[in-house]
Write a protein that holds these residues in place. Sequence first.
Motif, PDB file in Angstrom:
ATOM      1  N   ASN A   1      30.561 113.096  64.017  1.00 59.66           N
ATOM      2  CA  ASN A   1      31.438 114.256  64.073  1.00 59.66           C
ATOM      3  C   ASN A   1      31.475 114.753  65.499  1.00 59.66           C
ATOM      4  OD1 ASN A   1      29.720 114.651  61.240  1.00 59.66           O
ATOM      5  ND2 ASN A   1      31.914 114.896  61.016  1.00 59.66           N
ATOM      6  N   ALA A   2      32.659 115.139  65.992  1.00 53.40           N
ATOM      7  CA  ALA A   2      32.784 115.535  67.390  1.00 53.40           C
ATOM      8  C   ALA A   2      33.928 116.519  67.571  1.00 53.40           C
ATOM      9  CB  ALA A   2      32.990 114.312  68.276  1.00 53.40           C
ATOM     10  N   TYR A   3      33.831 117.277  68.661  1.00 50.72           N
ATOM     11  CA  TYR A   3      34.966 118.060  69.136  1.00 50.72           C
ATOM     12  C   TYR A   3      34.838 118.233  70.636  1.00 50.72           C
ATOM     13  CZ  TYR A   3      32.325 122.514  69.517  1.00 50.72           C
ATOM     14  OH  TYR A   3      31.459 123.503  69.856  1.00 50.72           O
ATOM     15  N   CYS A   4      35.933 118.706  71.273  1.00 51.42           N
ATOM     16  CA  CYS A   4      35.975 118.871  72.714  1.00 51.42           C
ATOM     17  C   CYS A   4      36.410 120.298  73.042  1.00 51.42           C
ATOM     18  CB  CYS A   4      36.961 117.863  73.326  1.00 51.42           C
ATOM     19  SG  CYS A   4      37.012 117.900  75.147  1.00 51.42           S
ATOM     20  N   SER A   5      36.027 120.767  74.223  1.00 48.42           N
ATOM     21  CA  SER A   5      36.406 122.124  74.631  1.00 48.42           C
ATOM     22  C   SER A   5      37.885 122.236  74.944  1.00 48.42           C
ATOM     23  CB  SER A   5      35.584 122.541  75.848  1.00 48.42           C
ATOM     24  OG  SER A   5      35.806 121.644  76.936  1.00 48.42           O
ATOM     25  N   VAL A   6      38.574 121.107  75.120  1.00 54.47           N
ATOM     26  CA  VAL A   6      40.030 121.087  75.321  1.00 54.47           C
ATOM     27  C   VAL A   6      40.634 120.102  74.322  1.00 54.47           C
ATOM     28  CG1 VAL A   6      39.875 121.706  77.754  1.00 54.47           C
ATOM     29  CG2 VAL A   6      39.816 119.304  77.112  1.00 54.47           C
ATOM     30  N   ASN A   7      41.940 120.254  74.021  1.00 56.41           N
ATOM     31  CA  ASN A   7      42.569 119.393  73.002  1.00 56.41           C
ATOM     32  C   ASN A   7      43.100 118.094  73.570  1.00 56.41           C
ATOM     33  OD1 ASN A   7      44.820 120.231  74.376  1.00 56.41           O
ATOM     34  ND2 ASN A   7      45.695 121.430  72.670  1.00 56.41           N
ATOM     35  N   THR A   8      42.679 117.768  74.811  1.00 55.91           N
ATOM     36  CA  THR A   8      43.094 116.502  75.426  1.00 55.91           C
ATOM     37  C   THR A   8      41.882 115.624  75.727  1.00 55.91           C
ATOM     38  OG1 THR A   8      43.037 117.567  77.603  1.00 55.91           O
ATOM     39  CG2 THR A   8      45.164 117.534  76.447  1.00 55.91           C
ATOM     40  N   GLY A   9      40.771 115.870  75.000  1.00 56.62           N
ATOM     41  CA  GLY A   9      39.536 115.161  75.289  1.00 56.62           C
ATOM     42  C   GLY A   9      39.630 113.663  75.026  1.00 56.62           C
ATOM     43  N   LYS A  10      38.910 112.905  75.831  1.00 57.46           N
ATOM     44  CA  LYS A  10      38.870 111.446  75.676  1.00 57.46           C
ATOM     45  C   LYS A  10      37.417 111.006  75.868  1.00 57.46           C
ATOM     46  CE  LYS A  10      43.602 110.737  77.325  1.00 57.46           C
ATOM     47  NZ  LYS A  10      44.107 110.457  75.973  1.00 57.46           N
ATOM     48  N   LEU A  11      36.857 110.416  74.819  1.00 56.95           N
ATOM     49  CA  LEU A  11      35.470 109.956  74.819  1.00 56.95           C
ATOM     50  C   LEU A  11      35.472 108.454  74.605  1.00 56.95           C
ATOM     51  CD1 LEU A  11      32.840 111.579  75.155  1.00 56.95           C
ATOM     52  CD2 LEU A  11      32.657 111.642  72.667  1.00 56.95           C
TER      53      LEU A  11
ATOM     54  N   ILE B   1      39.857 112.994  71.397  1.00 58.59           N
ATOM     55  CA  ILE B   1      39.197 114.124  70.715  1.00 58.59           C
ATOM     56  C   ILE B   1      40.103 115.350  70.894  1.00 58.59           C
ATOM     57  CG2 ILE B   1      37.064 115.424  70.427  1.00 58.59           C
ATOM     58  CD1 ILE B   1      36.664 112.437  70.102  1.00 58.59           C
ATOM     59  N   THR B   2      40.977 115.551  69.941  1.00 60.49           N
ATOM     60  CA  THR B   2      41.984 116.614  70.069  1.00 60.49           C
ATOM     61  C   THR B   2      41.572 117.917  69.384  1.00 60.49           C
ATOM     62  OG1 THR B   2      43.130 115.785  68.122  1.00 60.49           O
ATOM     63  CG2 THR B   2      43.843 114.932  70.256  1.00 60.49           C
ATOM     64  N   ASN B   3      40.588 117.864  68.497  1.00 60.67           N
ATOM     65  CA  ASN B   3      40.136 119.086  67.836  1.00 60.67           C
ATOM     66  C   ASN B   3      39.162 119.831  68.745  1.00 60.67           C
ATOM     67  OD1 ASN B   3      38.661 116.567  66.982  1.00 60.67           O
ATOM     68  ND2 ASN B   3      37.138 118.099  66.384  1.00 60.67           N
ATOM     69  N   THR B   4      39.234 121.162  68.750  1.00 54.00           N
ATOM     70  CA  THR B   4      38.395 122.000  69.611  1.00 54.00           C
ATOM     71  C   THR B   4      37.279 122.698  68.844  1.00 54.00           C
ATOM     72  OG1 THR B   4      39.970 123.801  69.371  1.00 54.00           O
ATOM     73  CG2 THR B   4      40.217 122.371  71.306  1.00 54.00           C
ATOM     74  N   SER B   5      37.022 122.227  67.620  1.00 56.33           N
ATOM     75  CA  SER B   5      35.882 122.712  66.843  1.00 56.33           C
ATOM     76  C   SER B   5      35.582 121.683  65.772  1.00 56.33           C
ATOM     77  CB  SER B   5      36.164 124.080  66.214  1.00 56.33           C
ATOM     78  OG  SER B   5      37.198 123.971  65.257  1.00 56.33           O
TER      79      SER B   5
ATOM     80  N   LEU C   1      24.626 100.118  72.046  1.00 48.17           N
ATOM     81  CA  LEU C   1      25.825 100.938  71.978  1.00 48.17           C
ATOM     82  C   LEU C   1      25.646 102.187  72.837  1.00 48.17           C
ATOM     83  CD1 LEU C   1      26.820 100.754  68.208  1.00 48.17           C
ATOM     84  CD2 LEU C   1      27.692  99.406  70.124  1.00 48.17           C
ATOM     85  N   ALA C   2      26.791 102.713  73.329  1.00 49.70           N
ATOM     86  CA  ALA C   2      26.740 103.856  74.231  1.00 49.70           C
ATOM     87  C   ALA C   2      28.015 104.680  74.090  1.00 49.70           C
ATOM     88  CB  ALA C   2      26.562 103.400  75.675  1.00 49.70           C
ATOM     89  N   ILE C   3      27.882 105.980  74.366  1.00 49.43           N
ATOM     90  CA  ILE C   3      29.015 106.900  74.376  1.00 49.43           C
ATOM     91  C   ILE C   3      29.122 107.465  75.785  1.00 49.43           C
ATOM     92  CG2 ILE C   3      29.958 109.039  73.427  1.00 49.43           C
ATOM     93  CD1 ILE C   3      28.350 108.493  70.882  1.00 49.43           C
ATOM     94  N   ARG C   4      30.308 107.235  76.409  1.00 51.21           N
ATOM     95  CA  ARG C   4      30.465 107.592  77.812  1.00 51.21           C
ATOM     96  C   ARG C   4      31.520 108.683  77.990  1.00 51.21           C
ATOM     97  NH1 ARG C   4      32.292 103.267  82.437  1.00 51.21           N
ATOM     98  NH2 ARG C   4      34.266 103.406  81.278  1.00 51.21           N
ATOM     99  N   ASN C   5      31.226 109.567  78.952  1.00 55.72           N
ATOM    100  CA  ASN C   5      32.176 110.589  79.387  1.00 55.72           C
ATOM    101  C   ASN C   5      32.220 110.552  80.901  1.00 55.72           C
ATOM    102  OD1 ASN C   5      31.501 113.798  80.370  1.00 55.72           O
ATOM    103  ND2 ASN C   5      33.575 113.272  79.778  1.00 55.72           N
TER     104      ASN C   5
ATOM    105  N   TYR D   1      30.969 117.892  72.179  1.00 60.68           N
ATOM    106  CA  TYR D   1      29.864 118.136  71.250  1.00 60.68           C
ATOM    107  C   TYR D   1      29.967 117.119  70.132  1.00 60.68           C
ATOM    108  CZ  TYR D   1      29.623 122.646  73.646  1.00 60.68           C
ATOM    109  OH  TYR D   1      29.528 123.630  74.586  1.00 60.68           O
ATOM    110  N   TRP D   2      28.852 116.483  69.787  1.00 65.45           N
ATOM    111  CA  TRP D   2      28.870 115.552  68.669  1.00 65.45           C
ATOM    112  C   TRP D   2      27.542 115.578  67.921  1.00 65.45           C
ATOM    113  CZ3 TRP D   2      25.558 111.402  69.930  1.00 65.45           C
ATOM    114  CH2 TRP D   2      25.424 111.091  71.285  1.00 65.45           C
ATOM    115  N   ASP D   3      27.609 115.195  66.632  1.00 64.10           N
ATOM    116  CA  ASP D   3      26.481 115.393  65.724  1.00 64.10           C
ATOM    117  C   ASP D   3      26.603 114.388  64.584  1.00 64.10           C
ATOM    118  OD1 ASP D   3      24.227 116.492  64.610  1.00 64.10           O
ATOM    119  OD2 ASP D   3      25.117 118.435  64.150  1.00 64.10           O
ATOM    120  N   ASN D   4      25.523 114.309  63.768  1.00 62.70           N
ATOM    121  CA  ASN D   4      25.509 113.488  62.542  1.00 62.70           C
ATOM    122  C   ASN D   4      26.042 112.083  62.801  1.00 62.70           C
ATOM    123  OD1 ASN D   4      24.664 115.840  61.395  1.00 62.70           O
ATOM    124  ND2 ASN D   4      26.162 115.875  59.750  1.00 62.70           N
ATOM    125  N   ILE D   5      25.386 111.394  63.745  1.00 60.93           N
ATOM    126  CA  ILE D   5      25.828 110.048  64.097  1.00 60.93           C
ATOM    127  C   ILE D   5      25.107 109.029  63.213  1.00 60.93           C
ATOM    128  CG2 ILE D   5      24.079 109.787  65.940  1.00 60.93           C
ATOM    129  CD1 ILE D   5      26.342 108.335  67.550  1.00 60.93           C
TER     130      ILE D   5
END
Length: 763
Positions: free
Chosen positions: A594-604, A626-630, A654-658, A669-673
């Motif tokens: 589960n994830a969200y971004c502080s802006v609606n144009t996020g790319k992870l 990642i277009t949702n902000t919550s 595996l890796a998650i990059r920003n 922000y991400w959780d419950n992976i």
Amino acid sequence: MRKHYLLWMIFFLSVYQLNAQTYCVPTAGASGQNNYLKNAVFSDQGGLYYTATAYQAYADNSSSQIVTSYPGGTVNVHLDFAGSGVKSYIWIDWNNDGDFDDFYENPLGPSSYSVVDDQFFIPPSQASGIYRIRVQSGTSFPNPVNPCGPNNYGNFVDFSLKIDASPTCFVPTTLTSSGITNNSAIISWTAPTTAPGSYEYYYTSSTTIPDASTPISGTSNTISAPISGLLPFTTYYFYVRSVCGTSKSAWSLRGIFKTRCDAKTSMFEDFENAASGPSNADCWDRIILGTGYQTIASGSGVNNSKAMYQSANGAVNTTIAVLPMFSNVNAGTHWLRFKAKVSGTAGVLDIGYVTGDTDASSFVNIQSVNISNTVYDGYEYSVVVPNTVPANARLAIRHGGIPSVSIYWDNVYWEPKPTCFAPTNIVLSNATSATANITWTAPSPAPAMGYDIYYSTNNIAPTSSTAPSITGVTANPYTIQGLNSATTYYVWVRSRCSSSDQSAWSNIASILTLCAPVAGLSENFDSYATGLLTNAPCWGRIVTGIAGVNINGNGAFSGTRHILQRSISAGDISIAILPVFTNINAGTHSLKFNAYCSVNTGKLEVGYMTNPADAASFTLIQQLDITNTSYTPATGSSDYTVTIPNTVPAGARLAIRNTYALSGNAQYYWDNISWAPTQTMNVHENTTQTKTGIYPNPFTDVIMFTESKNLKSVRIYSTSGQFITEIRNFENTISLKDLASGVYVARMEMKDGTSHTVKVIKK
């Protein structure tokens, strides 16, 4: 100090009529009450002693506190203030006109010291009589200063000065003491310029000042006298006066000494009954060289109690704590045991003895103890004291200043040494995911039946009744087996001298076992401390610049923790690296979170690393928008899934990059992976399957399902999207009796990977 002998003033004062006067009552303390006169001593041919235990704006002691002098005499002044940086003035109404406005009526001031030692002089033709003294103290005074106030940052205290005719028998000075034991001492003094025929002395454990009628304790024809029959560990005050034929001087300013304690045979000292500060615990002494520092510090001991604190910078600044006298110090049967820690860098304490309890050069070292631990728990030190120590010596603990560190120690024992000694220098090394090697230094003599080992995943020290994990070990080094992967183990060792005689457990040692590759993962980070992602075992991170990948404690999808990932400025990269998976290239699993971004144009970016220490080894698998902000648990729009192909190299992670280049200064922000098999769905079953329903709705305590065979779990949320609870492993009903009445969202997770939500109402 200043002398003021003015001819015109001599004439003026010698003819002035002395009368009782009414003095102004000064005002003080409006703005501060921390800078008052705490102690005062005025002395010449008789002294006064003043002690204040609390603030008073004005204290009039003129009728009870009187110092005696004579024309041309010198009055010594000692002032001690409650505050620091306090200034003080001394006023004397030489002409007894009820004020302090005339010439030379301010013989001392201003000072700016927390302790003042000074003197003023009596004019040679001062008439006999009693004169008012006023002491004014504070940190700030009006200009001009006024002995009537206001004095908003201090107080006023009045005393009296009695001028008698010039004496024919003068008071001895400079009282000292030496040769102090538990029941005797030698007192000494300096003879006045005109030496008397003999002296009388008086000593007492009371602070009551002797007068002319007080019975004497003894006489001396020299300038010293031995006194005996004293009580141990008692403060004594002593006074001396000159005997000049049929006349006697006033009593001198008092001397003070404290008798030694009776020798002990055992001791436990935790400093709880000692006053905080640079004082000593009962029966202890200290030796300080240069800028060495030693104090009893609150909040620095075992369980945040009091402890002895020593700090020294170089050998010229040595500090030595001198222990009480022990009658069995050279019996060879006892040891000194204590707990100690450092504030950072490792330090050294020298355990030895002194033959002169005020002489640092008399220190003889028995053993130096290296201390590197920064906590007390699990660490204790002991030194066996040999029978070669002189019988009159006192044990001492020295911080020699090399290296320059702060050292704290507490819970000091003088006790019989054991018959079985613990091993030392416990070292753990060569950890795998299931084993670790342990070595230690054997005591002398070595135990006849080997050693016991105790290990645990918590750091609670074992006791004598704790069952060992392994017993009778004779190999050194030894390999501990059967450990869990990615787990911190705490280990202790003890000697087994016989079946009924084991040593105390050693100091604590710890090691983290390596991570073992896993086939699955479900992680919500709730069991780890906030901070770096690496607080979660088996995870890794790479950051460049001022980027971050941290466990965060605010606003998690569920529970109390989730991940905050961001790159803050140009060139920044942050990468979260997942644990090693045995089946990373099986082509059968997906990464879900589960994830969200502080802006609606996020790319992870989700990918893999072939070298977990090299950011350049990242290979992209899929970029997520990642277009949702919550977090949106009710709708599932914050759920993200990446299917991992079988083209990923074996052994990759595996890796998650920003990156700032892709996302700017956005916060993710991400959780419950989870890492789990990819859900597949039979097309025919999906088209014919009916959605599971909930009834009754509204409900009271229990809800039921129209069909639950394919139902994996149910998550309950508030209508604002706040996660409340999740229910798994049920039949056809679930109880929600703990929910308050209201409207909720129930999200049903199906075994085929689908989900749908239903609004439910609890009555």
